[in-house]
Motif scaffolding. Sequence first.
Motif, PDB file in Angstrom:
ATOM      1  N   LEU A   9     -12.199 -44.418 -44.618  1.00  0.00           N
ATOM      2  CA  LEU A   9     -11.600 -44.748 -43.623  1.00  0.00           C
ATOM      3  C   LEU A   9     -12.521 -45.576 -43.229  1.00  0.00           C
ATOM      4  O   LEU A   9     -10.671 -46.578 -42.452  1.00  0.00           O
ATOM      5  N   LEU A  82     -15.460 -44.270 -34.416  1.00  0.00           N
ATOM      6  CA  LEU A  82     -15.104 -43.662 -35.316  1.00  0.00           C
ATOM      7  C   LEU A  82     -15.664 -42.243 -35.793  1.00  0.00           C
ATOM      8  O   LEU A  82     -15.093 -41.271 -36.860  1.00  0.00           O
ATOM      9  N   THR A  86     -14.927 -39.386 -32.599  1.00  0.00           N
ATOM     10  CA  THR A  86     -14.441 -38.276 -33.531  1.00  0.00           C
ATOM     11  C   THR A  86     -14.814 -37.172 -33.712  1.00  0.00           C
ATOM     12  O   THR A  86     -13.960 -35.566 -33.447  1.00  0.00           O
ATOM     13  N   VAL A 156      -3.107 -43.810 -36.238  1.00  0.00           N
ATOM     14  CA  VAL A 156      -4.433 -42.783 -36.609  1.00  0.00           C
ATOM     15  C   VAL A 156      -4.166 -42.380 -35.744  1.00  0.00           C
ATOM     16  O   VAL A 156      -4.804 -42.450 -34.375  1.00  0.00           O
ATOM     17  N   CYS A 158      -7.232 -39.958 -35.684  1.00  0.00           N
ATOM     18  CA  CYS A 158      -8.800 -39.259 -35.225  1.00  0.00           C
ATOM     19  C   CYS A 158      -8.976 -38.327 -35.842  1.00  0.00           C
ATOM     20  O   CYS A 158      -9.396 -37.692 -34.257  1.00  0.00           O
ATOM     21  N   SER A 162      -9.831 -34.626 -40.731  1.00  0.00           N
ATOM     22  CA  SER A 162      -8.725 -34.758 -41.265  1.00  0.00           C
ATOM     23  C   SER A 162      -8.667 -36.246 -40.118  1.00  0.00           C
ATOM     24  O   SER A 162      -8.957 -35.982 -39.084  1.00  0.00           O
ATOM     25  N   TRP A 163      -7.564 -37.351 -40.939  1.00  0.00           N
ATOM     26  CA  TRP A 163      -7.724 -38.586 -40.069  1.00  0.00           C
ATOM     27  C   TRP A 163      -6.116 -38.063 -40.469  1.00  0.00           C
ATOM     28  O   TRP A 163      -5.465 -38.600 -42.250  1.00  0.00           O
ATOM     29  N   THR A 164      -4.733 -38.608 -39.575  1.00  0.00           N
ATOM     30  CA  THR A 164      -3.061 -38.573 -39.808  1.00  0.00           C
ATOM     31  C   THR A 164      -3.120 -40.832 -39.823  1.00  0.00           C
ATOM     32  O   THR A 164      -2.876 -40.762 -38.905  1.00  0.00           O
ATOM     33  N   GLU A 177      -1.726 -37.643 -43.992  1.00  0.00           N
ATOM     34  CA  GLU A 177      -2.555 -36.765 -43.617  1.00  0.00           C
ATOM     35  C   GLU A 177      -4.124 -37.019 -45.020  1.00  0.00           C
ATOM     36  O   GLU A 177      -3.776 -36.985 -46.628  1.00  0.00           O
ATOM     37  N   VAL A 180     -11.411 -35.892 -44.463  1.00  0.00           N
ATOM     38  CA  VAL A 180     -12.775 -36.532 -44.721  1.00  0.00           C
ATOM     39  C   VAL A 180     -14.298 -35.928 -44.851  1.00  0.00           C
ATOM     40  O   VAL A 180     -14.008 -34.422 -44.839  1.00  0.00           O
TER      41      VAL A 180
END
Length: 182
Positions: A9, A82, A86, A156, A158, A162-164, A177, A180
């Motif tokens: 990602l 990240l 997150t 984004v 985070c 999940s990351w959208t 979406e 992760v």
Amino acid sequence: MPALSPAQLKAALWADASASVYAVMLGRCIGGLPERLAGAERAAELASYDCLWPGALKPQQRQQAPYLVELKPQSPFTDWLLFEATAGFGDWGVLLRSTRPFLALRAHCRNCGEAQLPDGSSIALEWMDPAVLRAILPLAQGDQLEDLFAPVATLVICGPQSWTFCAQQFGRLQMQEQAVQA
């Protein structure tokens, strides 16, 4: 779509070499954020940063304020944000991919901080809060999306699961979406 590792990602954020990656971080969600940013700047771990609330702020206001941060792809600060923030701080803010220079993007982010209500009155809007974005993005009209995304290729959100990835194309919101890997 298969889950991606956090490293995959991260690599996707910098896939377009013409775009920079910025974080809009909420000081109210990350304790000691101004000090952390100053330390990362001294260690050359980020390209630049500034508070999105203009003017001279009291110490408590600086701690609570949102900050725009230009991230470096190979940086301990970027990896902390990240991967650790997150997972540990929840909705700390958002990432933005943009070809605009830092000061132009800062001006845009500051301008997005106010919303007009149907009765004509204005309110402060913490648009960079993921909970706010999740509520308002699907309701935004085409011109509102174009205003928000004008200098932003991708926004984004985070999260640990999940990351959208959000973008607008022809006045329509595109949201994807991505799971992760644990």
